[in-house]
Design a protein around this motif. Structure first.
Motif, PDB file in Angstrom:
ATOM      1  N   VAL A  42      63.509  35.026  87.650  1.00 26.24           N
ATOM      2  CA  VAL A  42      62.613  36.021  87.031  1.00 26.24           C
ATOM      3  C   VAL A  42      62.013  35.459  85.743  1.00 26.24           C
ATOM      4  O   VAL A  42      60.803  35.595  85.493  1.00 26.24           O
ATOM      5  CB  VAL A  42      63.389  37.319  86.751  1.00 26.24           C
ATOM      6  CG1 VAL A  42      62.523  38.301  85.959  1.00 26.24           C
ATOM      7  CG2 VAL A  42      63.850  37.959  88.061  1.00 26.24           C
ATOM      8  N   ALA A  43      62.845  34.807  84.915  1.00 21.26           N
ATOM      9  CA  ALA A  43      62.346  34.241  83.657  1.00 21.26           C
ATOM     10  C   ALA A  43      61.329  33.138  83.923  1.00 21.26           C
ATOM     11  O   ALA A  43      60.335  33.015  83.207  1.00 21.26           O
ATOM     12  CB  ALA A  43      63.522  33.687  82.845  1.00 21.26           C
ATOM     13  N   SER A  44      61.560  32.337  84.961  1.00 22.25           N
ATOM     14  CA  SER A  44      60.636  31.246  85.276  1.00 22.25           C
ATOM     15  C   SER A  44      59.263  31.764  85.675  1.00 22.25           C
ATOM     16  O   SER A  44      58.244  31.129  85.389  1.00 22.25           O
ATOM     17  CB  SER A  44      61.225  30.379  86.405  1.00 22.25           C
ATOM     18  OG  SER A  44      60.347  29.328  86.742  1.00 22.25           O
ATOM     19  N   ILE A  45      59.244  32.931  86.331  1.00 17.54           N
ATOM     20  CA  ILE A  45      57.957  33.523  86.726  1.00 17.54           C
ATOM     21  C   ILE A  45      57.306  34.268  85.559  1.00 17.54           C
ATOM     22  O   ILE A  45      56.081  34.272  85.414  1.00 17.54           O
ATOM     23  CB  ILE A  45      58.165  34.494  87.917  1.00 17.54           C
ATOM     24  CG1 ILE A  45      58.679  33.719  89.131  1.00 17.54           C
ATOM     25  CG2 ILE A  45      56.875  35.225  88.269  1.00 17.54           C
ATOM     26  CD1 ILE A  45      59.075  34.595  90.296  1.00 17.54           C
ATOM     27  N   ALA A  46      58.127  34.868  84.698  1.00 16.33           N
ATOM     28  CA  ALA A  46      57.587  35.740  83.643  1.00 16.33           C
ATOM     29  C   ALA A  46      57.199  34.988  82.371  1.00 16.33           C
ATOM     30  O   ALA A  46      56.329  35.446  81.636  1.00 16.33           O
ATOM     31  CB  ALA A  46      58.613  36.819  83.302  1.00 16.33           C
ATOM     32  N   VAL A  47      57.850  33.843  82.085  1.00 10.73           N
ATOM     33  CA  VAL A  47      57.648  33.163  80.800  1.00 10.73           C
ATOM     34  C   VAL A  47      56.704  31.980  80.974  1.00 10.73           C
ATOM     35  O   VAL A  47      56.847  31.186  81.921  1.00 10.73           O
ATOM     36  CB  VAL A  47      59.002  32.665  80.236  1.00 10.73           C
ATOM     37  CG1 VAL A  47      58.786  31.900  78.929  1.00 10.73           C
ATOM     38  CG2 VAL A  47      59.936  33.848  80.006  1.00 10.73           C
ATOM     39  N   GLY A  48      55.746  31.868  80.043  1.00  9.04           N
ATOM     40  CA  GLY A  48      54.813  30.754  80.102  1.00  9.04           C
ATOM     41  C   GLY A  48      53.912  30.753  78.889  1.00  9.04           C
ATOM     42  O   GLY A  48      54.096  31.544  77.946  1.00  9.04           O
ATOM     43  N   ALA A  49      52.932  29.846  78.904  1.00 14.92           N
ATOM     44  CA  ALA A  49      52.017  29.745  77.767  1.00 14.92           C
ATOM     45  C   ALA A  49      51.203  31.014  77.584  1.00 14.92           C
ATOM     46  O   ALA A  49      50.887  31.409  76.468  1.00 14.92           O
ATOM     47  CB  ALA A  49      51.094  28.536  77.961  1.00 14.92           C
ATOM     48  N   ASP A  69      42.562  35.864  86.647  1.00 15.28           N
ATOM     49  CA  ASP A  69      43.166  34.641  86.117  1.00 15.28           C
ATOM     50  C   ASP A  69      44.696  34.731  86.022  1.00 15.28           C
ATOM     51  O   ASP A  69      45.404  33.752  86.267  1.00 15.28           O
ATOM     52  CB  ASP A  69      42.586  34.316  84.736  1.00 15.28           C
ATOM     53  CG  ASP A  69      41.128  33.905  84.821  1.00 15.28           C
ATOM     54  OD1 ASP A  69      40.691  33.522  85.916  1.00 15.28           O
ATOM     55  OD2 ASP A  69      40.422  33.985  83.785  1.00 15.28           O
ATOM     56  N   SER A  70      45.201  35.893  85.655  1.00 17.49           N
ATOM     57  CA  SER A  70      46.658  36.053  85.549  1.00 17.49           C
ATOM     58  C   SER A  70      47.316  35.928  86.916  1.00 17.49           C
ATOM     59  O   SER A  70      48.394  35.318  87.053  1.00 17.49           O
ATOM     60  CB  SER A  70      46.981  37.426  84.929  1.00 17.49           C
ATOM     61  OG  SER A  70      46.492  37.502  83.601  1.00 17.49           O
ATOM     62  N   HIS A  71      46.678  36.497  87.941  1.00 19.73           N
ATOM     63  CA  HIS A  71      47.224  36.372  89.294  1.00 19.73           C
ATOM     64  C   HIS A  71      47.251  34.907  89.728  1.00 19.73           C
ATOM     65  O   HIS A  71      48.215  34.446  90.348  1.00 19.73           O
ATOM     66  CB  HIS A  71      46.374  37.197  90.275  1.00 19.73           C
ATOM     67  CG  HIS A  71      46.597  38.667  90.149  1.00 19.73           C
ATOM     68  ND1 HIS A  71      46.230  39.567  91.124  1.00 19.73           N
ATOM     69  CD2 HIS A  71      47.161  39.411  89.156  1.00 19.73           C
ATOM     70  CE1 HIS A  71      46.547  40.799  90.748  1.00 19.73           C
ATOM     71  NE2 HIS A  71      47.103  40.722  89.544  1.00 19.73           N
ATOM     72  N   VAL A  72      46.170  34.187  89.409  1.00 19.26           N
ATOM     73  CA  VAL A  72      46.104  32.758  89.774  1.00 19.26           C
ATOM     74  C   VAL A  72      47.204  31.971  89.054  1.00 19.26           C
ATOM     75  O   VAL A  72      47.848  31.099  89.639  1.00 19.26           O
ATOM     76  CB  VAL A  72      44.717  32.191  89.428  1.00 19.26           C
ATOM     77  CG1 VAL A  72      44.698  30.674  89.633  1.00 19.26           C
ATOM     78  CG2 VAL A  72      43.645  32.850  90.276  1.00 19.26           C
ATOM     79  N   THR A  73      47.426  32.306  87.774  1.00 19.69           N
ATOM     80  CA  THR A  73      48.477  31.617  87.016  1.00 19.69           C
ATOM     81  C   THR A  73      49.843  31.831  87.664  1.00 19.69           C
ATOM     82  O   THR A  73      50.642  30.894  87.796  1.00 19.69           O
ATOM     83  CB  THR A  73      48.507  32.145  85.562  1.00 19.69           C
ATOM     84  OG1 THR A  73      47.249  31.867  84.946  1.00 19.69           O
ATOM     85  CG2 THR A  73      49.612  31.471  84.769  1.00 19.69           C
ATOM     86  N   ILE A  74      50.102  33.071  88.076  1.00 19.42           N
ATOM     87  CA  ILE A  74      51.397  33.371  88.695  1.00 19.42           C
ATOM     88  C   ILE A  74      51.545  32.652  90.033  1.00 19.42           C
ATOM     89  O   ILE A  74      52.559  31.979  90.282  1.00 19.42           O
ATOM     90  CB  ILE A  74      51.545  34.897  88.906  1.00 19.42           C
ATOM     91  CG1 ILE A  74      51.607  35.614  87.558  1.00 19.42           C
ATOM     92  CG2 ILE A  74      52.793  35.196  89.737  1.00 19.42           C
ATOM     93  CD1 ILE A  74      52.829  35.267  86.744  1.00 19.42           C
TER      94      ILE A  74
END
Length: 353
Positions: A42-49, A69-74
């Motif tokens: 969950v953290a790997s999917i939720a945390v980022g730049a 853009d957020s969907h593409v990032t995920i």
């Protein structure tokens, strides 16, 4: 005198048996490890730049919109990165556990025995001399390099009469690793394209891999995991000595061949995908053995669950420290692993095999 000797002997006995005294405690510990793995996913999917709201993450998973853009990032960055961690982590961890049980050396791992160096050298040859740039192309070179070095270390460790001992295998692995490391460096300096291709790969990273590529690699790791897990009972008997293992019905030649194949598949494929990631294969089996004792079945089960959790946690930490993503996971695992190994080394007795 007896007053001081008895507590020390009792402590050594407890460390040898593991902190978990029964299968119930080991099962609870495994469930906690699985919950930790889920939390790191969950953290790997939720945390980022980029800060992305949890509701947006759920929308990306359930109603993907390619114009968002957020969907593409995920879906294009974080999900593949997480999947790579879930596939590479168990491979690296179980490979280390297999090597430690196979050589009866608690300090062995794919890096120390030169398996990673063999895969790296083969990939450097593929990229520098043959112009192979696609990861799917040089995975075969990585597998060949890992297998050749595994066989060479065992042969060199067996020279001079008698069987291969842990010390001889360790010395042979260190020597081969040093030679191949020098040759790999020479190749990357001579061929600029090889250097550019491998500059980040040789540090160890799980980002930048697409799911189609990962799917092509996955069968190698699945086969290696199945063979390795199936070898646990035989390795338990092997820990008692060759003669006792043979008396218990273990076919030593078949067992050793199966373990070598598993090590080659796991180390070669994981290195081809993510580069040589240090300390995971050494540290996780150590911690698992400290908790569950010397039974390889439990060690392997814990290693397969804890290794991807450690890898994903390290990747998340790297993203938090340096949001641009340039702090590769291989560097973070080394920073985390060094103090853990120092703590293990300061214990009065190292976990036995």
């Amino acid at each position: 005198m007896t007053t001081y000797a008895e507590p020390e002997a009792e402590e050594r006995s407890q460390e040898s048996a593991g902190r978990a005294n029964g299968n119930g405690a080991r099962t609870v510990g495994l469930a906690v490890a699985a919950a930790t793995l889920l939390a790191t996913v969950v953290a790997s999917i939720a945390v980022g730049a980029a800060d992305i709201a949890p509701s947006t993450i759920i929308d990306a998973l359930t109603a993907y919109d390619s114009s968002n853009d957020s969907h593409v990032t995920i879906m294009e960055l974080r999900i593949p990165r997480t999947v790579v961690g879930l596939i590479v982590g168990p491979a690296i961890g179980l490979c280390g556990a297999l090597i430690q049980a196979f050589t009866r050396n608690p300090l062995a791992d794919p890096g120390i025995l030169g398996v990673n160096a063999g895969a790296m050298f083969a990939v450097a040859v593929a990229v520098g001399l043959f112009g192979v740039t696609a990861p799917l192309g040089y995975v075969w070179f990585a597998l060949i390099g890992a297998g050749a070095v595994t066989g060479a270390v065992y042969v060199l460790g067996s020279l001079g009469g008698g069987r291969a001992t842990p010390v001889k295998l360790l010395l042979a692995g260190v020597a081969i690793s040093a030679v191949l490391g020098g040759l790999t460096t020479a190749l990357t300096l001579k061929y600029r394209e090889a250097f550019d291709e491998m500059r980040y790969w040789q540090v160890g990273a799980i980002g930048g891999r697409d799911l189609v590529l990962v799917a092509q690699f996955t069968p190698f790791i699945v086969v290696g995991l199945l063979i390795g897990l199936a070898s646990a009972r035989g390795l338990n008997s092997l820990a008692l000595g060759d003669e006792v293992a043979a008396a218990l019905g273990v076919r030593l030649g078949l067992l050793r061949a199966a373990v070598v194949v598993a090590i080659t598949l796991l180390a070669g494929t994981a290195t081809a995908i993510a580069g040589p990631i240090a300390f995971v294969g050494l540290m996780v089996p150590h911690v698992a053995r400290w908790f569950v004792g010397p039974d390889q079945r439990w060690i392997f089960a814990y290693t397969v669950v804890v290794s991807p959790a450690l890898l994903l946690l390290s990747d998340v930490i790297g993203r938090i420290i340096l949001p641009s993503g340039e702090l590769r996971v291989g560097l973070v695992t080394a920073v985390i692993g060094a103090p853990v190994l120092i703590v293990l080394a300061r214990r009065k007795s190292v976990s036995g095999l």
